[in-house]
Scaffold this motif. Structure first.
Motif, PDB file in Angstrom:
ATOM      1  N   UNK A 170      49.544  62.738 -55.027  1.00 37.09           N
ATOM      2  CA  UNK A 170      48.115  63.025 -54.992  1.00 37.09           C
ATOM      3  C   UNK A 170      47.494  62.670 -56.340  1.00 37.09           C
ATOM      4  N   UNK A 171      46.523  61.760 -56.311  1.00 29.20           N
ATOM      5  CA  UNK A 171      45.922  61.274 -57.553  1.00 29.20           C
ATOM      6  C   UNK A 171      44.559  61.914 -57.796  1.00 29.20           C
ATOM      7  N   UNK A 172      44.254  62.137 -59.074  1.00 27.20           N
ATOM      8  CA  UNK A 172      42.970  62.686 -59.511  1.00 27.20           C
ATOM      9  C   UNK A 172      42.425  61.767 -60.600  1.00 27.20           C
ATOM     10  N   UNK A 173      41.652  60.738 -60.235  1.00 27.97           N
ATOM     11  CA  UNK A 173      41.168  59.763 -61.214  1.00 27.97           C
ATOM     12  C   UNK A 173      40.286  60.372 -62.300  1.00 27.97           C
ATOM     13  N   UNK A 174      39.599  61.469 -61.988  1.00 26.88           N
ATOM     14  CA  UNK A 174      38.725  62.144 -62.956  1.00 26.88           C
ATOM     15  C   UNK A 174      39.146  63.610 -63.043  1.00 26.88           C
ATOM     16  N   UNK A 175      40.249  63.901 -63.725  1.00 30.66           N
ATOM     17  CA  UNK A 175      40.755  65.280 -63.737  1.00 30.66           C
ATOM     18  C   UNK A 175      39.787  66.278 -64.361  1.00 30.66           C
ATOM     19  N   UNK A 176      38.826  65.811 -65.152  1.00 32.41           N
ATOM     20  CA  UNK A 176      37.841  66.706 -65.747  1.00 32.41           C
ATOM     21  C   UNK A 176      36.663  67.010 -64.845  1.00 32.41           C
ATOM     22  N   UNK A 177      36.596  66.347 -63.677  1.00 33.42           N
ATOM     23  CA  UNK A 177      35.476  66.596 -62.769  1.00 33.42           C
ATOM     24  C   UNK A 177      35.442  68.057 -62.359  1.00 33.42           C
ATOM     25  N   UNK A 178      34.230  68.616 -62.323  1.00 29.81           N
ATOM     26  CA  UNK A 178      34.054  70.016 -61.943  1.00 29.81           C
ATOM     27  C   UNK A 178      33.256  70.092 -60.645  1.00 29.81           C
ATOM     28  N   UNK A 179      33.767  70.766 -59.618  1.00 34.68           N
ATOM     29  CA  UNK A 179      33.001  70.907 -58.380  1.00 34.68           C
ATOM     30  C   UNK A 179      31.619  71.488 -58.655  1.00 34.68           C
ATOM     31  N   UNK A 180      30.652  71.084 -57.847  1.00 36.43           N
ATOM     32  CA  UNK A 180      29.270  71.485 -58.095  1.00 36.43           C
ATOM     33  C   UNK A 180      28.555  71.815 -56.796  1.00 36.43           C
ATOM     34  N   UNK A 181      27.616  72.733 -56.907  1.00 39.15           N
ATOM     35  CA  UNK A 181      26.658  73.024 -55.848  1.00 39.15           C
ATOM     36  C   UNK A 181      25.460  72.113 -56.100  1.00 39.15           C
ATOM     37  N   UNK A 182      25.097  71.320 -55.109  1.00 39.57           N
ATOM     38  CA  UNK A 182      24.070  70.291 -55.299  1.00 39.57           C
ATOM     39  C   UNK A 182      22.937  70.518 -54.297  1.00 39.57           C
ATOM     40  N   UNK A 183      21.726  70.666 -54.821  1.00 36.76           N
ATOM     41  CA  UNK A 183      20.551  70.820 -53.965  1.00 36.76           C
ATOM     42  C   UNK A 183      19.920  69.458 -53.749  1.00 36.76           C
ATOM     43  N   UNK A 184      19.704  69.113 -52.477  1.00 35.50           N
ATOM     44  CA  UNK A 184      19.140  67.805 -52.159  1.00 35.50           C
ATOM     45  C   UNK A 184      17.856  67.973 -51.360  1.00 35.50           C
ATOM     46  N   UNK A 185      17.047  66.936 -51.414  1.00 35.57           N
ATOM     47  CA  UNK A 185      15.806  66.857 -50.644  1.00 35.57           C
ATOM     48  C   UNK A 185      15.834  65.576 -49.831  1.00 35.57           C
ATOM     49  N   UNK A 186      15.680  65.718 -48.527  1.00 36.47           N
ATOM     50  CA  UNK A 186      15.638  64.555 -47.644  1.00 36.47           C
ATOM     51  C   UNK A 186      14.187  64.130 -47.502  1.00 36.47           C
ATOM     52  N   UNK A 187      13.887  62.961 -48.048  1.00 37.62           N
ATOM     53  CA  UNK A 187      12.524  62.427 -48.041  1.00 37.62           C
ATOM     54  C   UNK A 187      12.558  61.040 -47.415  1.00 37.62           C
TER      55      UNK A 187
END
Length: 446
Positions: free
Chosen positions: A110-127
């Protein structure tokens, strides 16, 4: 990348609040569908997330978290979608970040190309035909450090490796493979995770308040509180098939979906089984209060192109009234939505099926109903595999109104498995799959 992608150098960011806002322009989308015959579900609109460099996104939230994004754009936010209150606005959540598998000496790593990546809650707007990021919240520990998406425990979780599978990385007990999301009335969030599997309570600004895990997990070394409050039988979850769906009932209770049948008593039994579990959790009592047996349809009914039962998954559950849920049964290519009602008589919590010495196990039963198991009854609402314009790997579903659903797909950050996922310079060879929000009209309602 698609020939229509936006140049990485032209992406603009607003960081007055430390968060990326309206980070990308629109990509070409499918547009508005023509009216369908009465009684048939149809796509009314598709909107696409533009290309946002993942390094710029991550470092806008947590400076220095990603030193080289290897040409990867923001994606993976299709793990779930939840209405944010205003029309066209939704909360989404990323999973653990870009990851893949490469075979080395005949064994998958199992590979992790960006081991420093942090999961995030992302608010989006569909326009229109565009999905715009309007807010983002990093998920952090009690001291404000990134939780990361790295596996927790050696011997229980897959070992993490660098992008080329050449070097093993360290485990991280704080790591989360986040999936489902709901927002509570007090502004906090509830998430689920595949590693534990876990239910996670998160503050409005992303700090982990409590992580609820199965009894006996023995997770130590975390920088946030861990409470063993869930049935110990969940320790038998398949790797990468822990909790995936999460719904919030009108009274505030949560319903959690186990993505796949447990490996009980072993992996072969889990792969062959069509019976998984839903768990009801009371935030007020901070405890599981009910458990339900859920039976998948045969895999070739869900997806006529598939004959492997182990490909069946639940990725989303949506509350549609008091004790009623939409449950998404899917493979990576097709999905069907079933309506179920949670009844007290169907509760199996604390009974013999939570005892991992019971033989045969719940997962081994050819027909649980004939063995006296109160399996949830269900009714098909829509076969999304027959709706033109619905993409593959739908992992998040939100109810817009009585007749309309918003679907979001997981594009896996544009990654594929295998040694060819990156070029000779270590840059991503993008799959071309984009993150989209697709609106589906159900003429007959739910």
């Amino acid at each position: 990348m698609s020939p229509h992608t936006t140049s990485r150098s032209r992406v603009h960011r607003t960081v007055a609040t430390g968060l990326p806002l309206a980070l990308a322009a629109a990509l070409v989308a499918a547009g508005t569908a023509a009216a369908a015959p009465s009684g048939d579900a149809y796509v009314t609109r598709t909107a696409t997330l533009g290309d946002i460099p993942l390094g710029a996104f991550s470092n806008g939230l947590l400076p220095g978290s990603v030193d080289d994004d290897r040409g990867i754009d923001l994606g993976g936010i299709g793990s779930d979608i939840y209405p944010a209150g205003r029309k066209g606005e939704y909360w989404t959540v990323s999973d653990r970040g870009p990851n893949g598998q490469i075979k080395v000496a005949g064994k998958k790593r199992r590979t992790f190309p960006l081991p420093g990546f942090d999961p995030a809650i992302v608010k989006v707007w569909v326009s229109g035909d565009t999905v715009k990021v309007i807010d983002a919240v990093p998920i952090t520990t009690s001291s404000g450090k990134p939780v990361t998406g790295l596996p927790n425990q050696q011997g229980r979780d897959e070992a993490p490796y660098t992008y080329d599978a050449a070097t093993q990385l360290s485990y991280n007990p704080n790591g989360l493979d986040t999936e489902g999301i709901v927002r509570a009335e007090d502004g906090t969030f509830w998430l689920v995770d595949e590693y534990g599997p876990s239910l996670i309570h998160v503050s409005a600004r992303g700090k982990v308040l409590t992580r609820y895990v199965p009894r006996g997990l023995g997770l130590t070394g975390t920088d946030y509180p861990v409470v063993e409050a869930l049935p110990s039988v969940l320790l038998h979850r398949k790797i990468n098939r822990g909790f995936e769906g999460l719904a919030q009932l009108p009274g505030g209770d949560l319903v959690i979906a186990l993505q796949s049948p447990l490996s009980l008593p072993d992996a072969d039994a889990g792969d062959a089984s069509r019976t998984t579990r839903l768990l009801r959790f009371s935030p007020r009592k901070k405890a599981a209060t009910a458990e339900y047996a859920y039976r998948f349809d045969p895999v070739n009914v869900v997806d006529p192109s598939e004959d492997d039962t182990s490909e069946l998954k639940i990725s989303s559950v949506v509350a549609v009234g008091r004790d009623r849920l939409l449950v998404e049964e899917r493979t990576d290519k097709a999905a069907r939505l079933q309506l179920v009602k949670l009844q007290r008589k169907s509760d199996i919590l604390g009974g013999p099926w939570d005892d991992d010495t019971t033989s045969p196990s719940l997962e081994q039963l050819d027909d649980p109903a004939t063995a006296g198991v109160p399996v949830l009854t269900k009714r098909l609402v829509v076969d999304l595999g027959k709706v033109a314009g619905v993409p593959g790997k739908i992992e998040g579903i939100a109810r817009v109104d009585d007749d309309t659903l918003a679907l979001i797909n997981d594009n896996d950050f544009g990654m594929t498995d295998g040694a060819g996922a990156f070029d000779a310079q270590g840059r991503l060879v993008d799959s071309g799959v984009e993150t989209t929000v697709t609106y589906v009209r159900l003429p007959d309602g739910i």
